[in-house]
Design a protein around this motif. Structure first.
Motif, PDB file in Angstrom:
ATOM      1  N   ILE A  34      -7.639  12.715  -5.165  1.00  0.00           N
ATOM      2  CA  ILE A  34      -8.615  11.613  -5.182  1.00  0.00           C
ATOM      3  C   ILE A  34      -8.009  10.374  -5.708  1.00  0.00           C
TER       4      ILE A  34
ATOM      5  N   ALA B 253     -14.600  12.247  -3.113  1.00  0.00           N
ATOM      6  CA  ALA B 253     -14.522  10.895  -3.124  1.00  0.00           C
ATOM      7  C   ALA B 253     -15.842  10.143  -3.423  1.00  0.00           C
TER       8      ALA B 253
ATOM      9  N   GLU C 293      -9.831   9.626  -0.777  1.00  0.00           N
ATOM     10  CA  GLU C 293      -9.079  11.199  -0.801  1.00  0.00           C
ATOM     11  C   GLU C 293      -7.889  10.806   0.149  1.00  0.00           C
TER      12      GLU C 293
END
Length: 222
Positions: free
Chosen positions: A120, A56, A115
């Motif tokens: 993601i 992320a 996430e």
């Protein structure tokens, strides 16, 4: 109502390379986009690497690097939304960008990266501002309202509809197709004047939508 339709989100097909749901409205151009990137895949709409666990921040940094080329003002700790049970801060950019015209327009971009569920997620809100806007002082009420944004799901553990390591077929990528509004089909946004609304989130944004096999609920309070 921000999106003047009873079905505000347009979504891609389950096996499309880019798993995107977008709601847009034309006056002024503005959009709300949710992108799901299952681990082992990479979307054609974002200049980001193949998704993997703990990526992320990598995605956040890639988006930030792209936005920095166009920014007028930047806020790294923007409104925190509730995304899949996590309170996630956004990054806020005021940029000079071209929407559907050749003219550069002041444009507000609010972006979250999180996430969840072997994916993601990139959540992006884009709003064209009046000509001559030079800072974010006039948008503080709107930004504050985004703290009411919630995206949730009961099916995050569902397997993805995509195969791993999907290449980008076009060979080119942009972050949200400058400035974050897909420019084709039902998701296109046209120019116009700004409505006299204190916030775009005046009602429920959406019911259920599905991305990459996951059913989502996205809403904001009045």
């Amino acid at each position: 109502m921000w999106v003047p339709t009873d079905k505000p989100f347009t979504t891609t097909e389950p096996r499309a390379v880019s798993q995107v749901a977008v709601a847009s409205a034309p006056r002024p151009p503005r959009s709300f986009t949710i992108t799901a990137v299952p681990f082992g895949t990479s979307p054609g709409t974002e200049a980001v690497p193949i998704a993997k666990p703990n990526a992320a921040k990598t995605y956040h940094d890639a988006i930030r690097a792209y936005r920095a080329k166009y920014e007028i003002e930047f806020e790294p700790n923007g409104p925190a939304a509730t995304l899949f049970g996590q309170k996630v801060s956004s990054q806020v950019t005021l940029a000079q960008l071209r929407t559907n015209t050749e003219q550069l327009q002041p444009t507000l971009i609010v972006e979250w990266v999180v996430e969840a569920g072997q994916r993601i997620w990139i959540i992006r809100i884009v709003k064209q501002l009046p000509d001559g806007t030079k800072d974010l002082s006039g948008e503080q009420g709107f930004l504050k309202s985004l703290e009411e944004l919630t995206i949730s799901s009961d099916t995050l553990d569902n397997p993805t509809t995509l195969s791993p390591a999907i290449p980008n077929p076009s060979g080119t990528r942009t972050i949200g197709a400058i400035p974050g509004m897909p420019n084709t089909g039902a998701a296109s946004a046209a120019g116009g004047t700004r409505p006299a609304l204190p916030t775009l989130f005046m009602a429920l944004l959406a019911g259920l939508l599905a991305l990459s096999g996951v059913a989502l609920r996205a809403h904001a309070r009045r």
